[in-house]
Design a protein around this motif. Sequence first.
Motif, short mmCIF file in Angstrom:
data_model
loop_
_atom_site.label_atom_id
_atom_site.label_comp_id
_atom_site.label_asym_id
_atom_site.label_seq_id
_atom_site.Cartn_x
_atom_site.Cartn_y
_atom_site.Cartn_z
N TYR A 122 -0.11 -2.75 8.94
CA TYR A 122 1.12 -2.47 8.19
C TYR A 122 2.18 -1.89 9.13
CZ TYR A 122 4.38 -0.37 4.88
OH TYR A 122 5.52 -0.02 4.19
N THR A 123 3.40 -2.32 8.95
CA THR A 123 4.51 -1.78 9.74
C THR A 123 5.79 -1.79 8.92
OG1 THR A 123 5.71 -1.95 11.84
CG2 THR A 123 5.18 -4.01 10.72
N ILE A 124 6.74 -0.98 9.34
CA ILE A 124 8.05 -0.92 8.69
C ILE A 124 9.08 -1.46 9.67
CG2 ILE A 124 9.81 0.58 7.70
CD1 ILE A 124 7.59 2.57 7.01
N GLU A 125 9.78 -2.49 9.27
CA GLU A 125 10.78 -3.11 10.13
C GLU A 125 12.10 -2.32 10.10
OE1 GLU A 125 10.89 -6.28 12.14
OE2 GLU A 125 8.88 -5.43 12.16
N ILE A 126 12.75 -2.25 11.27
CA ILE A 126 14.07 -1.63 11.38
C ILE A 126 15.08 -2.75 11.55
CG2 ILE A 126 15.48 0.06 12.63
CD1 ILE A 126 12.90 1.26 13.72
N PRO A 127 15.77 -3.15 10.49
CA PRO A 127 16.63 -4.34 10.52
C PRO A 127 17.71 -4.30 11.59
CG PRO A 127 16.36 -3.52 8.28
CD PRO A 127 15.80 -2.47 9.19
N VAL A 128 18.25 -3.12 11.88
CA VAL A 128 19.39 -3.02 12.82
C VAL A 128 19.01 -3.52 14.20
CG1 VAL A 128 21.04 -1.45 13.89
CG2 VAL A 128 20.29 -1.06 11.52
N VAL A 129 17.81 -3.18 14.67
CA VAL A 129 17.39 -3.56 16.02
C VAL A 129 16.29 -4.63 16.01
CG1 VAL A 129 18.06 -1.43 17.16
CG2 VAL A 129 15.85 -1.55 16.00
N ASN A 130 15.93 -5.11 14.82
CA ASN A 130 14.95 -6.19 14.68
C ASN A 130 13.59 -5.86 15.29
OD1 ASN A 130 14.27 -8.80 13.69
ND2 ASN A 130 14.40 -9.61 15.78
N ILE A 131 13.17 -4.60 15.18
CA ILE A 131 11.85 -4.21 15.65
C ILE A 131 11.18 -3.33 14.59
CG2 ILE A 131 12.39 -4.33 18.11
CD1 ILE A 131 12.67 -1.29 18.11
N GLY A 132 9.86 -3.22 14.67
CA GLY A 132 9.13 -2.37 13.76
C GLY A 132 9.15 -0.92 14.23
N ILE A 253 5.35 -4.70 26.34
CA ILE A 253 5.73 -6.11 26.19
C ILE A 253 5.81 -6.49 24.72
CG2 ILE A 253 4.99 -8.49 26.64
CD1 ILE A 253 3.65 -7.46 29.20
N LEU A 254 4.95 -5.87 23.90
CA LEU A 254 4.97 -6.15 22.46
C LEU A 254 6.30 -5.76 21.83
CD1 LEU A 254 1.37 -5.02 21.38
CD2 LEU A 254 2.25 -7.36 21.60
N VAL A 255 6.96 -4.76 22.40
CA VAL A 255 8.27 -4.35 21.89
C VAL A 255 9.27 -5.48 22.12
CG1 VAL A 255 10.14 -2.67 22.08
CG2 VAL A 255 7.77 -1.92 22.35
N LEU A 256 9.25 -6.06 23.32
CA LEU A 256 10.15 -7.17 23.64
C LEU A 256 9.85 -8.37 22.75
CD1 LEU A 256 12.30 -8.52 25.41
CD2 LEU A 256 10.49 -9.05 27.06
#
Length: 322
Positions: A122-132, A253-256
Amino acid sequence: MVYFLFILAVIVTVLAAIKISTYADAITRLSSVGSLFVGTFLLAGATSLPEVTTSVTAVFLENPDMAVGNVLGSNLFNLSILAVFLIIYRHRAILSSVHKEQRHTAILGVLMTTFVVVALFYTIEIPVVNIGIESLVLLVLYGLSIWLLRGADEQNSDAGDEKVTEEKYTLKHAITGFIIAAIIILISGSVLTFSGDQIAILTGLGSSFVGSFLIATSTSLPEVVTVYVALKLNNHNLAAASIFGSNLFNLLILVLCDFLYPGSILLAASPTNIYTGGFLLLSSLVVTIAIFRAQTKRLSIALPLFMLLFYASSMVLLYLLR
């Protein structure tokens, strides 16, 4: 043809890794930067370039399984590499002799891996930067590792044995050679990705299995060579730091990949990656315990064997679930 390209890329990667390890060791002697920092960030980042190209290319190939499996599998394989060398060089008590700052990188590795494993559920997405949210945490923890090691000066402790031979390289030569070898590793990593993706299709083994083991093992070959060369040079700090640093960098790398992928790449990946992540977390915990505890003869064998068992178990499990 695809198998030929894969094998050729593996050979080129190994040869480049041999050179980059030698240049990194020279940089620690010729500059004011200690082997802990060089190994954790400079060398680890360079040897992780195949993972960067592999995972990013997998994102553009719309293959999130291969992207995530490559990172988790590479980290698990890296710890297995360390386990093998810990057994081979058990009389040296490698982890007992490394700089105390290595404890910080080991603990941060456990924390970062924990957040990745949780995000596979489970994760919460941050729409502004398109990352969890987990990607943001990974960035903070990696930045913390840089901050913790910023003042580590190992110039006096790096020399495992006094060398009276004339220095083979100048600092400029070592840095130039390091950069060239890093570029070669970057290119060979791209070839590994494309050929590995084709092998996954031709064999029907599945992207999770191929990404976690075939490609992950191949892209981790630079770490195998760098650890071996560092230990041959009697530079325990550089050997351990290259593994811990590579694992930290790989998780970054997973962040990218998360930024480039539409939606959460961890949630898009196959649930089978949870098993690789779980075994990686267990192996990370074992190696952290090994750093903190005095290495008795029994522990020097038992702990690495547990790490190898985790790797073998994950490989068998993923093969059965492919």
